[in-house]
Design a protein around this motif. Structure first.
Motif: not given
Length: 151
Positions: A96-104, A119-125, A133-137
């Motif tokens: 696992t590695r961080t690919a992109l970091l955004g505000g939320a 065997l498997v590749e995944a991109a997880v947002k 359940g509300r988005p937050r920074r």
């Protein structure tokens, strides 16, 4: 003693990310001894959880407000490519590695390997949310711990 055992169970931080070893058990397979596709989601989740844990970001601490207001991470989107099957008794490595970091949000790149073969590749947002359940920074302390390549 308890901390050392937990650290072993949580895998290890490596250059550029995290690595967790998992064994394939009978319960992970279909009738032919091949890992059932949905079980890879479990392996990936364990990798993400322990990646966070070893960066000092435990799920319980997040909900308890350790970084300000209570918060949690929720998977918003996942792209998975199944390249090769894993089989019963295989020992797999979940990376696992961080690919992109955004505000939320954070995008994590994950791979599952067996003896160096992908065997498997995944991109997880993953979105940062409040307990209702509300988005937050993302708190700056969490973003700093997750770190990411410049985007």
């Amino acid at each position: 003693m308890r901390r050392a055992m937990t650290d072993q169970l949580s895998g290890r931080l490596v250059e550029g990310g995290h690595r967790l070893d998992v064994r394939v058990y009978f319960e992970d397979t279909d009738f032919s001894g091949v890992v059932y596709h949905a079980r890879y989601l479990h392996f990936l989740e364990r990798g993400r959880t322990d990646f966070l844990r070893l960066h000092g970001i435990g799920h319980r601490a997040l909900m308890d407000g350790a970084f300000g207001e209570p918060m949690a991470f929720a998977v918003r989107r996942m792209e998975i490519e199944f390249l090769r099957p894993a089989r019963i008794d295989d020992v797999l490595q979940v990376e696992t590695r961080t690919a992109l970091l955004g505000g939320a949000r954070v995008v994590l790149d994950q791979r599952i390997l067996r003896d160096g073969e992908v065997l498997v590749e995944a991109a997880v947002k993953v979105a940062v949310i409040s307990p209702d359940g509300r988005p937050r920074r993302m708190p700056p302390a969490v973003a700093e711990r997750l770190g990411a390549p410049a985007s």
